[in-house]
Write an enzyme that holds these catalytic residues in place. Structure first.
Site, PDB file in Angstrom:
ATOM      1  N   GLY A 219       0.827  -1.193   0.000  1.00 39.17           N
ATOM      2  CA  GLY A 219       0.000   0.000   0.000  1.00 39.17           C
ATOM      3  C   GLY A 219       0.864   1.246   0.000  1.00 39.17           C
ATOM      4  N   CYS A 220       0.245   2.373  -0.322  1.00 38.64           N
ATOM      5  CA  CYS A 220       1.009   3.622  -0.444  1.00 38.64           C
ATOM      6  C   CYS A 220       1.511   4.122   0.907  1.00 38.64           C
ATOM      7  CB  CYS A 220       0.165   4.680  -1.156  1.00 38.64           C
ATOM      8  SG  CYS A 220      -1.507   4.882  -0.498  1.00 38.64           S
ATOM      9  N   TYR A 221       0.625   4.236   1.884  1.00 39.21           N
ATOM     10  CA  TYR A 221       1.074   4.661   3.211  1.00 39.21           C
ATOM     11  C   TYR A 221       2.133   3.696   3.773  1.00 39.21           C
ATOM     12  CZ  TYR A 221      -2.667   8.177   3.848  1.00 39.21           C
ATOM     13  OH  TYR A 221      -3.491   9.279   3.750  1.00 39.21           O
ATOM     14  N   PRO A 222       1.894   2.379   3.743  1.00 41.52           N
ATOM     15  CA  PRO A 222       2.903   1.462   4.277  1.00 41.52           C
ATOM     16  C   PRO A 222       4.263   1.588   3.602  1.00 41.52           C
ATOM     17  CG  PRO A 222       0.810   0.327   4.073  1.00 41.52           C
ATOM     18  CD  PRO A 222       0.632   1.670   3.410  1.00 41.52           C
ATOM     19  N   THR A 223       4.276   1.832   2.285  1.00 50.15           N
ATOM     20  CA  THR A 223       5.561   1.988   1.605  1.00 50.15           C
ATOM     21  C   THR A 223       6.386   3.094   2.244  1.00 50.15           C
ATOM     22  OG1 THR A 223       4.767   1.141  -0.528  1.00 50.15           O
ATOM     23  CG2 THR A 223       6.657   2.629  -0.586  1.00 50.15           C
TER      24      THR A 223
END
Length: 346
Positions: A149-153
């Site tokens: 996911g974008c936030y986790p990256t």
């Protein structure tokens, strides 16, 4: 040439995938699917691709799609990649899923957070979390890649050096993240209406965002024990970008300069990670349109805390660009193939 299919080609992440893959020297775009625009040319839906992508969008036919492609990219909401994954494995092909169906290893955790039954549970053990900077070897050997996911990256890349070196107390982690409205997808909704987002700044998914268990899973692996975080995302009045500000208590006395060197050594040789010099801070404008993740680390000696800043383009390093990077890893290509460009400015 690698024959590629993109499922969900007319969402924001799907369209970015098509744009990037159309310029990839080792890729042949074979099938593009769209439930809403089947029968139309891709450029009729996205005029910026006129003269660049000459493909008619198709209805999804899973057996046909898998039989005609070497790699399938799924750019769909959670729950839709499972039947595709089963067919991919049956036909001996490869899948890169931009959704959440294979990111979480625990079925109960997935079903609790996503309120969806997992119908491809036997494949979870072999699926690899697609963060190349941490799992390059496993990605190269896997047939199913769970694109992060974008936030986790942004969060995982921001914290990996600290957790790996046991430099912070994980129990003190606070993640304050902001995203542009494209992260909500292309579908119409009141919360992304122009009048609702312009000149507005608001938190959402407070203590309930579905990226939370993904972040905790990966940070726990880095720390070597279970990690629980406080994660609050915010919607900002911009189209692209994520800026995550992360706070944690240090476990040792260290300077900003020393920590910066640790980050530079940890990510030495990584094509898409830019560790900024002390006193220089990431900004979403500096990474927009690129596959870069810009990082900075600052020690606050007064509070004995570290402040990590991470910036990415949510549609590129946070989605489509990272998916192409994973494709390159799977096929032993240079990781910047099709991604070797700076961002857009201003």
């Amino acid at each position: 040439m690698i024959k590629v299919g993109v499922v969900g080609a007319t969402g924001y992440a799907g369209a970015e995938l098509v744009r990037l893959l159309s310029r990839h020297p080792q890729v042949e775009l074979t099938i593009l699917t769209s439930q809403t625009y089947a029968g139309k040319q891709m450029w009729e839906v996205f005029p910026h691709l006129y003269g660049m992508v000459d493909k008619t969008l198709e209805e999804l036919n899973i057996p046909k799609l898998v039989s005609q492609c070497d790699v399938i990219f799924t750019a769909l909401p959670h729950g839709h990649a499972m039947p595709l994954a089963l067919e991919v494995m049956a036909q001996g092909k490869k899948l890169i899923d931009l959704g959440a169906d294979f990111r979480l290893k625990e079925v109960a955790v997935y079903q609790s957070w996503y309120k969806t039954e997992h119908t491809a549970q036997p494949l979870l053990a072999s699926a690899v979390y697609g963060l190349p900077e941490l799992y390059r070897k496993q990605i190269r050997e896997s047939a199913i890649i769970a694109n992060p996911g974008c936030y986790p990256t942004s969060v995982i890349l921001g914290l990996a050096p600290l957790l790996s070196n046991r430099l912070i107390d994980p129990e003190t982690l606070i993640i304050d993240a902001k995203s542009g409205v494209s992260g909500a997808g292309r579908g119409l909704s009141l919360k992304t209406h122009f009048s609702e987002t312009t000149n507005n700044f608001q938190a959402y998914g407070v203590a309930t965002h579905r990226h939370t268990p993904e972040i905790e899973q990966e940070l726990s692996l880095l720390a070597g024990h279970e990690v629980t975080v406080s994660f609050t995302p915010h919607l900002t009045p911009m189209i692209r970008g994520i800026l995550s500000t992360i706070y944690a208590k240090l476990t040792t006395s260290i300077t900003t300069e020393e920590l910066t060197k640790i980050y530079q050594q940890f990510y030495g040789g990584e094509r898409f990670i830019r560790v900024l010099p002390a006193g220089m801070y990431p900004a979403t404008k500096a990474v927009a349109g690129s596959n870069h993740c810009d990082l900075s680390v600052t020690v606050d000696p007064r509070t004995k805390r570290v402040i990590v800043l991470a910036a990415i383009d949510n549609l590129i390093k946070g989605a489509a660009g990272q998916a192409v990077q994973n494709l390159n890893v799977m096929y032993n290509l240079p990781e910047d193939t099709g991604l070797d460009f700076a961002g857009m400015y201003p």
